[in-house]
Structure formats: C-alpha cells, structure tokens
Design a protein around this motif. Sequence first.
Motif, mmCIF file in Angstrom:
data_model
loop_
_atom_site.group_PDB
_atom_site.id
_atom_site.type_symbol
_atom_site.label_atom_id
_atom_site.label_comp_id
_atom_site.label_asym_id
_atom_site.label_seq_id
_atom_site.Cartn_x
_atom_site.Cartn_y
_atom_site.Cartn_z
ATOM 1 N N ALA A 67 41.910 34.097 21.773
ATOM 2 C CA ALA A 67 40.543 34.080 22.293
ATOM 3 C C ALA A 67 40.388 34.910 23.561
ATOM 4 O O ALA A 67 39.293 35.403 23.859
ATOM 5 C CB ALA A 67 40.111 32.637 22.552
ATOM 6 N N LYS A 68 41.484 35.099 24.283
ATOM 7 C CA LYS A 68 41.391 35.835 25.552
ATOM 8 C C LYS A 68 40.939 37.282 25.354
ATOM 9 O O LYS A 68 40.436 37.911 26.287
ATOM 10 C CB LYS A 68 42.731 35.813 26.278
ATOM 11 N N HIS A 69 41.103 37.811 24.154
ATOM 12 C CA HIS A 69 40.670 39.185 23.891
ATOM 13 C C HIS A 69 39.150 39.304 23.911
ATOM 14 O O HIS A 69 38.611 40.383 24.128
ATOM 15 C CB HIS A 69 41.204 39.657 22.537
ATOM 16 N N GLY A 70 38.461 38.214 23.632
ATOM 17 C CA GLY A 70 37.002 38.243 23.626
ATOM 18 C C GLY A 70 36.446 38.391 22.218
ATOM 19 O O GLY A 70 37.111 38.899 21.310
ATOM 20 N N SER A 71 35.225 37.964 22.048
ATOM 21 C CA SER A 71 34.566 38.001 20.747
ATOM 22 C C SER A 71 34.517 39.411 20.185
ATOM 23 O O SER A 71 34.167 40.357 20.900
ATOM 24 C CB SER A 71 33.147 37.449 20.881
ATOM 25 N N GLU A 72 34.894 39.566 18.917
ATOM 26 C CA GLU A 72 34.827 40.812 18.149
ATOM 27 C C GLU A 72 35.816 41.877 18.621
ATOM 28 O O GLU A 72 35.798 42.999 18.127
ATOM 29 C CB GLU A 72 33.411 41.397 18.158
ATOM 30 N N SER A 73 36.661 41.536 19.569
ATOM 31 C CA SER A 73 37.635 42.498 20.102
ATOM 32 C C SER A 73 38.950 42.408 19.325
ATOM 33 O O SER A 73 39.217 41.430 18.644
ATOM 34 C CB SER A 73 37.898 42.221 21.580
ATOM 35 N N PHE A 74 39.770 43.449 19.454
ATOM 36 C CA PHE A 74 41.077 43.421 18.813
ATOM 37 C C PHE A 74 42.052 44.338 19.545
ATOM 38 O O PHE A 74 41.652 45.218 20.318
ATOM 39 C CB PHE A 74 40.991 43.823 17.337
ATOM 40 N N SER A 75 43.311 44.092 19.272
ATOM 41 C CA SER A 75 44.360 44.992 19.772
ATOM 42 C C SER A 75 45.342 45.247 18.639
ATOM 43 O O SER A 75 45.548 44.395 17.769
ATOM 44 C CB SER A 75 45.087 44.383 20.974
ATOM 45 N N GLY A 88 40.228 38.729 18.915
ATOM 46 C CA GLY A 88 39.652 37.712 19.792
ATOM 47 C C GLY A 88 39.001 36.604 18.991
ATOM 48 O O GLY A 88 38.825 35.489 19.473
ATOM 49 N N ASP A 89 38.636 36.930 17.756
ATOM 50 C CA ASP A 89 38.121 35.964 16.791
ATOM 51 C C ASP A 89 38.342 36.555 15.405
ATOM 52 O O ASP A 89 38.926 37.635 15.265
ATOM 53 C CB ASP A 89 36.643 35.624 17.054
ATOM 54 N N GLU A 90 37.882 35.851 14.376
ATOM 55 C CA GLU A 90 38.098 36.328 13.010
ATOM 56 C C GLU A 90 37.453 37.689 12.779
ATOM 57 O O GLU A 90 38.011 38.548 12.091
ATOM 58 C CB GLU A 90 37.531 35.309 12.003
ATOM 59 N N ARG A 91 36.287 37.897 13.334
ATOM 60 C CA ARG A 91 35.594 39.180 13.161
ATOM 61 C C ARG A 91 36.393 40.308 13.810
ATOM 62 O O ARG A 91 36.569 41.388 13.234
ATOM 63 C CB ARG A 91 34.185 39.107 13.757
ATOM 64 N N GLY A 92 36.884 40.055 15.019
ATOM 65 C CA GLY A 92 37.705 41.060 15.687
ATOM 66 C C GLY A 92 38.964 41.374 14.907
ATOM 67 O O GLY A 92 39.409 42.525 14.836
ATOM 68 N N LEU A 93 39.552 40.350 14.298
ATOM 69 C CA LEU A 93 40.762 40.561 13.503
ATOM 70 C C LEU A 93 40.468 41.425 12.277
ATOM 71 O O LEU A 93 41.260 42.306 11.921
ATOM 72 C CB LEU A 93 41.330 39.211 13.072
ATOM 73 N N ILE A 94 39.319 41.198 11.637
ATOM 74 C CA ILE A 94 38.920 42.053 10.509
ATOM 75 C C ILE A 94 38.789 43.497 10.971
ATOM 76 O O ILE A 94 39.284 44.428 10.318
ATOM 77 C CB ILE A 94 37.595 41.558 9.896
#
Length: 719
Positions: A67-75, A88-94
């Motif tokens: 969650a620390k990455h933030g909503s819709e974010s990814f690394s 940061g959430d499921e959407r970010g992971l997609i």
Amino acid sequence: MKKALLLCLLLLACTQTVISQTVAINFDTTSPQQRYAAQRLENALKEKAYKLSLVRATFQINLSLQAKHGSESFSIKKEKQTIHITGGDERGLIYGCLSLAEDIGNNISLNNCKTKNEKPFLAFRAIKYDLPWDTYRHSYALELHDQTCRDTSYWKAFLDMMVENRFNTLTLWNLHPYTFLIRPKNFPEASPWNGPEMKEWQRLFHSIINMATERSIATYIVPFNIFVTPEFAKAHNVAMDNLDHQYFVNGDTSGIIKRYTRECVTQMLEEYPGLTGMGLTLGEGMGGMTPLQREEWMRETIIEGMRMAKRRSKLIHRIPFSSTTGSLGITSIETEQLTRQGIEKEAAMGFTEGPIWADLKFNWSHAHSTTRLMKVHGGKLYDTYFKPEPTAYKIVWTARNEDFFCLRWGVPSFVRSHIVLNKRSYSGGYIIGSETYIPAKDYFTKDTAGLPWHYAFERQWLFYKLWGRLMYDPDITDDLFKKEFTRRYGNAGDQLLAASLLAGNTPLQLASYFDCGWDFTLYSEGMMALDNTTMRVDYISVDRLIKQPPLDTNYISIAEYVKRTASKVIFDKKVITPTMLAGTLEKDCSNALKIVSRINVSANKELQYEVADIKAWSYLGLHLAEKIKGGIALQTYRTRGDEGNKQNSIEHLEKALLYWDSIIAITRPLYKDMPLVHLSQQGGKESKENFYLTFHWEKLRADVAKDVEIAQLAVINKQ
C-alpha cells in the motif's frame, strides 16, 4: 563470410536462450485482478517463445501488493533471475504487469528488464460511452451498433483496450437505463421485455460489470432525467407527451415517477454489487423546472435511491448549464452556487465514497480544439466551483469528440498539453468520448477482408492510447507511441507518428478557428458546421469562413483581419492571423505528405489505411489553407476593390477544390457512405429521411465548387 557466420551463430544462441528460458509467475490466485494480470503477462511471454512452468523455472516473476506505493502505482525491479512487480493496489499491479508485457512485446528480454516506478497523474480517467439503446439522439449511426454491443466478446476487447491504456472508469449513458438491468420489483409493468429477453440483458450487463471489475475498471450508470419507459407511462398515464423520448421536454414530477425512479436506483445497485456508482444529469427531460426544483428532484430520487441501497457507492454529479426553466439555458453565478451547495450536501450524507466527481464540458462539445478553456456548456464558467477550494468533490473535464470518427487521429503534443495545462489542485481528471459516435461496429471500411481489426475503436487505437496513457503519465515521451507504430508495421511505421502529428493538427486548427458550441455545430472531419439560418449541418462555405468568429481568442476572423489590415493596425504578438494559420497548415500538411510518400503500402492493407488517413487529413489542411487565402482575397476585393484580388480569390478557391478532389480520390476506394448523427436533424427536425442520411467527402463536392462561383460573382461592397 566468417563475420556473417558468427552473426548467425550469435542470433541462434540468443534465440535458443529465450526459447530455453522458463518463467514462473507467482501471484495470489484468489484475486481475480491478479489472475487477469498474470494471464496478460503470460500471453506476452508466450508470444516471444518463453515457456511457462512452476518447476525449475529460469525466471521468477513475483506479483505483490504494498500500500505504501500508493493507489494505482507500481514498481518493477529485477534482482538476478527474479523480477518483482509490486502494486500499491490491485489496479497498480495490473498496470505493472501490462508495462512489463509491453516491454516484452517491444523485444526487451527479461534479462534486460529495467527498474521503473510509475504513479498516476490524474485520479479519474474515464470513457463516456453512449449505449445504442434508448439513445440521447436518434440516428441510424447509433442504432446500427445494437448487435455488436450485445456481444460480450466486444466488451472484453473494449475493456482490454481500456486497461492497456490506463483508463480506470467506464461510464455508460442511456436516457432510461434501469429496465435494461433490472425488472422493477414493484413496477414490473415498466419492463418492455419478456422473461428470456430480460435474462439476456442481465447476462450482458453482469458480464460487462464483472469483466470491468476483473480489470479493476470502475463502472457508472448515467441516466438522463426525467424519463420512463413508454410501458410505464401508458400504465400510469404519466409522461404521455414523450413516449418517443425526445430530450428537451418538460419534466413530469409525478409522485409515482419519483417513487419508481428511487426504487429502480436502489434495486439496480443491490442487484449489481460490482457497479461502482451513479451519475446525475440535470437538464434533459426537465423543462419547466427551476434549477432548485431540478436539484430537489435528484435528491428525492437518485440520491435517495443510493442512500437506501444496502451498500456504499460513488457519484458523478454533472454540473448543469441551464439557469432558466428551459432545457437550453445559460450559466449563472446563482446556479453555480446552488449546484455547489447541492454537491457538498450529497457528500455530507455519508453513503457515498468520496470524492464526488463534478463534471464540466471543456469547450462545450469540442475539446479537440484549443487547449485553453474558452467556454463550458451554457457559456461562461464563473469561479464558484473553485473558490474556496473544494474538499468534497473534484472537477473532471468532459473532453467530447464530435469532430472526427472515420479518419485516424493522433497528436501527442496536443493531448499532453491539454492534460498538463488544465491540471489544478481541484482537478480529478477527464471523461473522453462522444454523444454522436459509438466506437463499436466498423461502419466505415469498404473491404474488411484480411484486416486485423474487428471493431471501430480498434481503428482509432492511437486516439485512445494517447488520452489514456498521457492522463496516467504525461511525462512519457512520444517514443512509446512511435514504438507501437513500429511494432505494428516494422520499419515502415517508423515515421508514421511524425506524420500523424503534423496532419492531425488540421481538425484542431479548424475547431480553434471556427467558433462552435453544441454537438452539431461543427464536424471538423467533413469541414461541416451548423447553419443557424437553415438549421442544417452543411459544408462550411467561404462566406461563412470569412464571417465566423474564432473559438480561441488568440485567432482573428478573416473579416476582422481584412478590416484591421486596411486600417494598418499592428497586431499583438499573441495574435494568430489567418495568413499565419494558412501558412502553418500548408507547412505541416506538406511535410506530412512528404513523409508518407516514402512508405510502400502495397504489401500491407492495414498500413494502407493508416497512410491514407494521414493523406486525407493533409489534403483537408491544404484545402483549408487555400480556402483561407481565397477568403482573405475575396473579402479584400469586396471591401477595397481591385480585380487582382478577385482573380486571386478565384485561383485559391480553385486550388482548394483540387485538394478536395484529392481527398475524394483517397477516401472513395476505402470508405463507404457513412451514416452521421450530425445530419439527423437537418432543417431542425428529426424525420425518417434524416435518420438514414450519410456522409462522404464526395457528396460535398458540389458545395465546395460553389466557393469558386461565389468568388466569380463577387461584387464590391459600396458601403
């Protein structure tokens, strides 16, 4: 010879390395979003000959949430033979999985996977989708999508496109949508469907919403108001004056309609738990009501229906434009104050998930014009919604496209500037889409045999990719879009983005230069606009081009330019004169034609269409440039005389006609006569004849030729 052999051995070794590599994708199998993300990644790997295996895998790809990455974010991070994709959430992971899949598709191996971190620039990135059933406007151009939009395969493809391009919201619009999703428990007589038909509709909408949920795309149902089904109207003797669903009619606020609407909202939200929320529209079907009465009706029906549902939901509150009792009105500070108070009250009720999205139209119905906000629907925008800065809602801009549907379009610099220049602390994002076009059935292409696309939106792939990806991250470079061209067409696509950018300025320049308002007032692709004297959408004659004021105040009309030139007025440095505009069009479009002239399309039918559309936009731009020059010379002759000006005008307009003939020559072999919603109210009324009217550039040739005749018959204005 030895060098060639060595190169072949190296290539073979690389190929064998990829083929021999096995990959394991590790994820939470209980999550439908992660299953979807992993499947998309798996498909990309298989296309490049990687093998998928959980046993003795060469590469491990681990999907996880933080969650620390933030909503819709990814690394994305690579450590030796392991790639970590963290959302940061499921959407970010997609999005992270799709980003890696995109790199794989662009021939970047897992060994060369690059570390990246991405986060959204705008929180709300939506598509406005007018469903072809109970449509706002009545035209065959909308009705013909019926069967395509009933097919779940279509929606799967459309939703895949949305998530690939980082759109996170689908808004579905319909005059009266409820009976397509539910059979009202206490008003079964309102339904026009028998049992099996109702099950088919429910299967469709459950599929759409479930597939959207799987892709982490939010869904909203947006009805217009006040409408009921003809069956309901007849059963209860209400709204009998609008059985055919015209949109600018008086509102029927009968108590039974209020109860029916309220209960429909509650039942729909409870039967479709995946549905994100509702949208409000105030104006259509609400004639004779004051702004306060409209807000009160919404609060007693849709808002109350949302409150009664046994779950929380989200809300889009479309900001009204009418400050009068008429459906077509003008904006006012008082209406803005009333609307803001209403939105803030809705947010304080506690049953909605914030923020509320407060929706405004950018430059009325024609956002593909100037990036400067010149007007909203109804006219002037005051500052009530922004001062003091809101905390309960965020402003979202509806960026309508009623200007081009057939010709492919893509100008990344315009979209990027649009997004960045209009981002404020109170901004939520954009809704892009149309009210006069549904991107479903391809009703344009003459010969679809051997072409890779099935649906209309696939033809306009660059349009959606630009808006979606740049709303998510406007800092991405044009290289991303250029790579998509080369992925599709190889080396032949290398310069297509550069040509598209140059030629695609044509409709933007026209819409900035020719002032317009609601949907039918401009159709840039056809050089057509509404004539208020005849109430017809016709080809823009040279006389109309001379007189029409610009939308963007940095431009000046031909009439004003000639007047100021005669008075030897010095123009401000910010002013874009007609001669400057003509010069820009001529330069950009000529360069676009030079680029595509070097591309051989004989072996690729899809590429032929891409190049043809760039050529068509280029010749439209050259046509407009000559028309502007001819208009300047004609207006100068009329006001100052000199036969040389008249002859100059004739020559420019004759050249404009030749360019129009080039457009016809390009488009006639490729495109059908196309139904066009803009023609559905020719003469100011809907009729059976207007319902089926079609557009093609060839149909306008006689009107284009009339410009030459206008110049030939011109006389000096003696005033």
